[in-house]
Design a protein around this motif. Sequence first.
Motif, PDB file in Angstrom:
ATOM      1  N   GLY A 102      12.742  -9.348  -6.287  1.00 28.06           N
ATOM      2  CA  GLY A 102      11.560  -9.354  -7.137  1.00 28.06           C
ATOM      3  C   GLY A 102      10.294  -9.805  -6.455  1.00 28.06           C
ATOM      4  O   GLY A 102       9.367 -10.300  -7.104  1.00 28.06           O
ATOM      5  N   PHE A 103      10.227  -9.611  -5.138  1.00 25.86           N
ATOM      6  CA  PHE A 103       9.039  -9.994  -4.390  1.00 25.86           C
ATOM      7  C   PHE A 103       8.130  -8.777  -4.223  1.00 25.86           C
ATOM      8  O   PHE A 103       8.560  -7.640  -4.376  1.00 25.86           O
ATOM      9  CB  PHE A 103       9.430 -10.553  -3.018  1.00 25.86           C
ATOM     10  N   PRO A 104       6.834  -9.011  -3.904  1.00 23.33           N
ATOM     11  CA  PRO A 104       5.910  -7.882  -3.708  1.00 23.33           C
ATOM     12  C   PRO A 104       6.471  -6.865  -2.718  1.00 23.33           C
ATOM     13  O   PRO A 104       7.133  -7.269  -1.754  1.00 23.33           O
ATOM     14  CB  PRO A 104       4.653  -8.558  -3.145  1.00 23.33           C
ATOM     15  N   PRO A 105       6.270  -5.574  -3.002  1.00 22.26           N
ATOM     16  CA  PRO A 105       5.389  -4.990  -4.030  1.00 22.26           C
ATOM     17  C   PRO A 105       6.059  -4.742  -5.377  1.00 22.26           C
ATOM     18  O   PRO A 105       5.504  -4.033  -6.206  1.00 22.26           O
ATOM     19  CB  PRO A 105       4.991  -3.660  -3.385  1.00 22.26           C
ATOM     20  N   PHE A 106       7.232  -5.322  -5.600  1.00 20.88           N
ATOM     21  CA  PHE A 106       7.972  -5.044  -6.831  1.00 20.88           C
ATOM     22  C   PHE A 106       7.889  -6.178  -7.837  1.00 20.88           C
ATOM     23  O   PHE A 106       8.620  -6.182  -8.830  1.00 20.88           O
ATOM     24  CB  PHE A 106       9.434  -4.751  -6.481  1.00 20.88           C
ATOM     25  N   GLY A 107       7.028  -7.123  -7.604  1.00 20.90           N
ATOM     26  CA  GLY A 107       6.845  -8.217  -8.538  1.00 20.90           C
ATOM     27  C   GLY A 107       5.599  -9.006  -8.183  1.00 20.90           C
ATOM     28  O   GLY A 107       5.116  -8.965  -7.057  1.00 20.90           O
ATOM     29  N   LYS A 108       5.064  -9.701  -9.158  1.00 24.43           N
ATOM     30  CA  LYS A 108       3.898 -10.554  -8.961  1.00 24.43           C
ATOM     31  C   LYS A 108       4.360 -11.903  -8.431  1.00 24.43           C
ATOM     32  O   LYS A 108       5.360 -12.454  -8.897  1.00 24.43           O
ATOM     33  CB  LYS A 108       3.159 -10.742 -10.285  1.00 24.43           C
ATOM     34  N   LEU A 109       3.627 -12.442  -7.458  1.00 23.71           N
ATOM     35  CA  LEU A 109       4.002 -13.707  -6.845  1.00 23.71           C
ATOM     36  C   LEU A 109       2.769 -14.605  -6.746  1.00 23.71           C
ATOM     37  O   LEU A 109       1.723 -14.178  -6.278  1.00 23.71           O
ATOM     38  CB  LEU A 109       4.587 -13.473  -5.449  1.00 23.71           C
ATOM     39  N   ILE A 110       2.916 -15.843  -7.205  1.00 21.26           N
ATOM     40  CA  ILE A 110       1.882 -16.867  -7.054  1.00 21.26           C
ATOM     41  C   ILE A 110       2.554 -18.105  -6.479  1.00 21.26           C
ATOM     42  O   ILE A 110       3.576 -18.562  -6.994  1.00 21.26           O
ATOM     43  CB  ILE A 110       1.191 -17.207  -8.389  1.00 21.26           C
ATOM     44  N   ALA A 111       1.989 -18.626  -5.413  1.00 22.08           N
ATOM     45  CA  ALA A 111       2.520 -19.836  -4.777  1.00 22.08           C
ATOM     46  C   ALA A 111       1.551 -20.989  -5.002  1.00 22.08           C
ATOM     47  O   ALA A 111       0.341 -20.839  -4.851  1.00 22.08           O
ATOM     48  CB  ALA A 111       2.727 -19.605  -3.284  1.00 22.08           C
ATOM     49  N   LEU A 112       2.103 -22.151  -5.374  1.00 20.14           N
ATOM     50  CA  LEU A 112       1.298 -23.348  -5.567  1.00 20.14           C
ATOM     51  C   LEU A 112       1.802 -24.422  -4.613  1.00 20.14           C
ATOM     52  O   LEU A 112       3.004 -24.688  -4.551  1.00 20.14           O
ATOM     53  CB  LEU A 112       1.398 -23.865  -7.004  1.00 20.14           C
ATOM     54  N   THR A 121       8.615   5.071   8.091  1.00 25.24           N
ATOM     55  CA  THR A 121       9.257   5.428   6.827  1.00 25.24           C
ATOM     56  C   THR A 121      10.702   4.945   6.799  1.00 25.24           C
ATOM     57  O   THR A 121      11.204   4.526   5.755  1.00 25.24           O
ATOM     58  CB  THR A 121       9.197   6.944   6.577  1.00 25.24           C
ATOM     59  N   GLY A 122      11.377   4.990   7.948  1.00 28.12           N
ATOM     60  CA  GLY A 122      12.737   4.467   8.008  1.00 28.12           C
ATOM     61  C   GLY A 122      12.764   2.981   7.726  1.00 28.12           C
ATOM     62  O   GLY A 122      13.635   2.492   6.989  1.00 28.12           O
ATOM     63  N   TYR A 123      11.800   2.258   8.308  1.00 31.15           N
ATOM     64  CA  TYR A 123      11.743   0.828   8.049  1.00 31.15           C
ATOM     65  C   TYR A 123      11.458   0.561   6.573  1.00 31.15           C
ATOM     66  O   TYR A 123      12.090  -0.306   5.950  1.00 31.15           O
ATOM     67  CB  TYR A 123      10.663   0.157   8.907  1.00 31.15           C
ATOM     68  N   TYR A 124      10.507   1.302   5.994  1.00 37.38           N
ATOM     69  CA  TYR A 124      10.162   1.094   4.584  1.00 37.38           C
ATOM     70  C   TYR A 124      11.383   1.326   3.692  1.00 37.38           C
ATOM     71  O   TYR A 124      11.645   0.550   2.765  1.00 37.38           O
ATOM     72  CB  TYR A 124       9.026   2.029   4.174  1.00 37.38           C
ATOM     73  N   ARG A 125      12.131   2.400   3.962  1.00 35.04           N
ATOM     74  CA  ARG A 125      13.317   2.696   3.140  1.00 35.04           C
ATOM     75  C   ARG A 125      14.366   1.585   3.252  1.00 35.04           C
ATOM     76  O   ARG A 125      15.125   1.337   2.313  1.00 35.04           O
ATOM     77  CB  ARG A 125      13.938   4.022   3.563  1.00 35.04           C
ATOM     78  N   ALA A 126      14.417   0.906   4.389  1.00 36.12           N
ATOM     79  CA  ALA A 126      15.381  -0.179   4.562  1.00 36.12           C
ATOM     80  C   ALA A 126      14.879  -1.481   3.942  1.00 36.12           C
ATOM     81  O   ALA A 126      15.659  -2.262   3.387  1.00 36.12           O
ATOM     82  CB  ALA A 126      15.671  -0.388   6.045  1.00 36.12           C
ATOM     83  N   ALA A 127      13.564  -1.733   4.038  1.00 34.63           N
ATOM     84  CA  ALA A 127      13.019  -3.013   3.587  1.00 34.63           C
ATOM     85  C   ALA A 127      12.748  -3.048   2.091  1.00 34.63           C
ATOM     86  O   ALA A 127      12.917  -4.096   1.452  1.00 34.63           O
ATOM     87  CB  ALA A 127      11.729  -3.318   4.349  1.00 34.63           C
ATOM     88  N   ALA A 128      12.327  -1.917   1.515  1.00 34.96           N
ATOM     89  CA  ALA A 128      11.918  -1.908   0.110  1.00 34.96           C
ATOM     90  C   ALA A 128      13.032  -2.342  -0.842  1.00 34.96           C
ATOM     91  O   ALA A 128      12.782  -3.145  -1.754  1.00 34.96           O
ATOM     92  CB  ALA A 128      11.382  -0.531  -0.262  1.00 34.96           C
ATOM     93  N   SER A 144       0.820  -1.212   0.000  1.00 35.67           N
ATOM     94  CA  SER A 144       0.000   0.000   0.000  1.00 35.67           C
ATOM     95  C   SER A 144       0.850   1.257   0.000  1.00 35.67           C
ATOM     96  O   SER A 144       0.540   2.230  -0.699  1.00 35.67           O
ATOM     97  CB  SER A 144      -0.945  -0.007   1.218  1.00 35.67           C
ATOM     98  N   TYR A 145       1.927   1.240   0.784  1.00 34.78           N
ATOM     99  CA  TYR A 145       2.781   2.433   0.808  1.00 34.78           C
ATOM    100  C   TYR A 145       3.459   2.628  -0.547  1.00 34.78           C
ATOM    101  O   TYR A 145       3.610   3.762  -1.021  1.00 34.78           O
ATOM    102  CB  TYR A 145       3.819   2.322   1.921  1.00 34.78           C
ATOM    103  N   HIS A 146       3.844   1.530  -1.175  1.00 36.21           N
ATOM    104  CA  HIS A 146       4.435   1.621  -2.517  1.00 36.21           C
ATOM    105  C   HIS A 146       3.410   2.179  -3.508  1.00 36.21           C
ATOM    106  O   HIS A 146       3.749   3.026  -4.348  1.00 36.21           O
ATOM    107  CB  HIS A 146       4.909   0.239  -2.960  1.00 36.21           C
ATOM    108  N   ASN A 147       2.151   1.721  -3.403  1.00 39.38           N
ATOM    109  CA  ASN A 147       1.107   2.256  -4.284  1.00 39.38           C
ATOM    110  C   ASN A 147       0.916   3.752  -4.073  1.00 39.38           C
ATOM    111  O   ASN A 147       0.631   4.498  -5.018  1.00 39.38           O
ATOM    112  CB  ASN A 147      -0.214   1.524  -4.038  1.00 39.38           C
ATOM    113  N   ALA A 148       1.064   4.208  -2.820  1.00 39.36           N
ATOM    114  CA  ALA A 148       0.958   5.641  -2.548  1.00 39.36           C
ATOM    115  C   ALA A 148       2.128   6.394  -3.176  1.00 39.36           C
ATOM    116  O   ALA A 148       1.954   7.476  -3.745  1.00 39.36           O
ATOM    117  CB  ALA A 148       0.910   5.894  -1.045  1.00 39.36           C
ATOM    118  N   GLU A 149       3.316   5.811  -3.074  1.00 39.22           N
ATOM    119  CA  GLU A 149       4.484   6.458  -3.687  1.00 39.22           C
ATOM    120  C   GLU A 149       4.359   6.524  -5.208  1.00 39.22           C
ATOM    121  O   GLU A 149       4.825   7.476  -5.833  1.00 39.22           O
ATOM    122  CB  GLU A 149       5.755   5.706  -3.314  1.00 39.22           C
ATOM    123  N   MET A 150       3.713   5.514  -5.783  1.00 34.56           N
ATOM    124  CA  MET A 150       3.568   5.460  -7.236  1.00 34.56           C
ATOM    125  C   MET A 150       2.370   6.269  -7.728  1.00 34.56           C
ATOM    126  O   MET A 150       2.142   6.369  -8.930  1.00 34.56           O
ATOM    127  CB  MET A 150       3.417   4.001  -7.686  1.00 34.56           C
TER     128      MET A 150
END
Length: 764
Positions: free
Chosen positions: A659-669, A645-652, A368-374
């Motif tokens: 390539g994991f969400p929110p920067f990629g699509k992921l489907i697990a089977l 915001t500090g955590y987000y900047r470190a984790a993103a 959600s925070y990434h969607n806000a940034e975008m």
Amino acid sequence: MTSASRFARVALNRPMPPYTYAVPEFLAGKIAPGGLVKVPLGKKAEVGFVVEMTDHDEGLGKKVKAIADVASPEYAMTPELMALAQFVASYYFCSIGEALATVSVVGFRDVQTQRAATFRLRPDWEALARGLTMKQRAACEALAVMGFPAATRPALGESAGVSTAIIGKLGEAGLLEAADPDLPPPAPVETAADADLALLPDQRKALDAITGAIDAGEFAAFLLFGVTGSGKTEVYLQAMKRVLERGGTALCLVPEISLTPQTLARFEARFGPLGAEIGVFHSQQTRREKLVLYRRIQAGRVRIVIGARSAVFSPLPRLGLIVVDEEHDGSYKQGETPRYHARDIAVLRANRLKIPVVLGSATPSLESYHNAEMGKYRLLTLTERASGEALPPVRVVDMAEQVVAQGNMSLFSVELRAAIAERLKRGEQTLLFLNRRGFSNFLFCPSCKWVARCDDDDIAMTVHRHGGARNDENAELDLFVPDADVGGKAVLKCHFCGVKADAPKVCPECQYEELMSVGSGTQRVERELATLFPDARVLRLDQDTTRGRQAFIDAWEQMTRGDADIILGTQMIAKGLHLEKVTLVGVMLADVGLFQPDFRAEERTFSVLTQVAGRAGRSSAGQVILQTYLPRHHTIRFACNHDYTGYYRAAAPKRRQIGFPPFGKLIALTLSDPDRDKAWAAGKTLGNILYRLKYHTNARDVVINGPLVAPISRLAGRFRYRLMLRGESPSRVAGLLRSALADREYKLPATTRVAIDVDPMDLL
């Protein structure tokens, strides 16, 4: 097609496409898309949803069976929700029948109720009461005093203490009206609604943005990012008030049923006196309760619905606003087919209806925070607490140092003990958080290294104690006493499948007699509290103590009355609760869950620590003491500073790199089977199909991992293997999987299952 079409396509709650059935003459014109019908399936009868009317028999000819009857004629799904179910089926890879069973208020059941005709005394009976006998007038007065109950004529007579004949005379005089016993008349309200609270500048700015979208009748997704205690709920309330003033309805999602009592009380205080009935919807309601809610909504009585995940499908007409409180919470994700995410469905539904949706959180999900940034969401920020109090300071205690330097083997640090004692002296409340229930984490033999495990799951069983006194003079010892008088009887429980077993007295492998109970759960903390503070009133809240629908409500009332000095609990006490008397929050072990084999482990830890810290000092100065063995871990440090915001900047960047969400699509089977070899073979077959199609389509950039043994290798007696697809393009990832599932080489053995999780919240 018209409702008089000769055939109907009917979807059943099974992983298969809709079947075609003939419409018999006696049902002509009575069947339409969205209705429930009874149909034959083999030698059984089932209930299904009509998804389409048609004049074609799909080439089946005489093989077409006829619909048996209409089920639940008073219930029908709206076209909007039918379309939403179609999306759920396509996006989350399930059948339309499975999707409809989830979207439907009542599921796939015949909920037709057979009721005798019911009546009630008209509220304006006195204006019509001419020529009544004394007994007739006395009956009217008695029914009015009882609140104008709705019942059959004999029941009304019994209630009023008169014969059915007298009630019949009231009917002849026009003093009775047909009534639904489930829809009592609104009670006259003499009290005024709670007034809107004064807003801080940030709150006012957020509200103006939301009401602007409401007035414009347009879609807008808002991320309301506010520190704990910043007054997000007040913004929700005033935005909903604008919707009600415009004649619309509103929906508010909360992550847990446990939050509903507090939220409902606040909403009823604000809107109830204004005649806006509030409905509560969640998965634990009975079929009858859901049907009653549906009928209240259809009658225009309910204008606000509050509920957990499944409430996102509430059939509210004129929906004008959707609120998703604590939008980051993992409980919004459904764990069974279809594995939908209520937050994402809320955004989609708002978009289709052209209305605003508000996602609120003090610790937004990275998505959600990434969607806000975008720019996909509009960010609204609340930086101050509504009470004017500062965020509570967090003191970090290194538990390793407590052991090494001070020889303190207790679950409580010296600092936390002293802080609790001070709150008890001042008559203030303490909240203690440990996200692990039970007595200890597992039972262990130090001789042969045996661990008590579930027979059906690859999981260590948790030690629970039942009965016995709470005081235990050996509270600090790890030595396991299976039938200690002071500790109660020891029971092993699997927290995945729920199976229980008596704890052994000796090791079943080597017969060693001194087994160890390793780790700590809420039961163990409760026991040590009884030793340290014997006069304190301790209230423990976890899944073991709040079973039953009324349990949490009772506990909530106990907390708010001040009948508990120390509130001890798991995640259910970490979020959303507003407890003004809590001035101290103690986190027993901040490291729990930090190193789970899952890409969201750190995010969940940061969120729950920040949320629980925010329970302190809501109306007066508060303090947080956080106990950890890893005081320098970046997740712990950011949580201690309330620094999202500090955590987000470190984790993103880490998420982006893999390539994991929110920067990629992921489907697990997950492929599972009681036979390990069959599960592996099914995973290998599907994996080979995916790899082959990847290089023969435009999906070369899709990364395929597996099949590999799942982190929990066996669950409910089934061996599990995991395949994962990820890539930058959601359409290519989903398209590759869709092609593989349609491939003629893809065929599972009868005992093998595949669980498809689109946008998974965890990979366990």
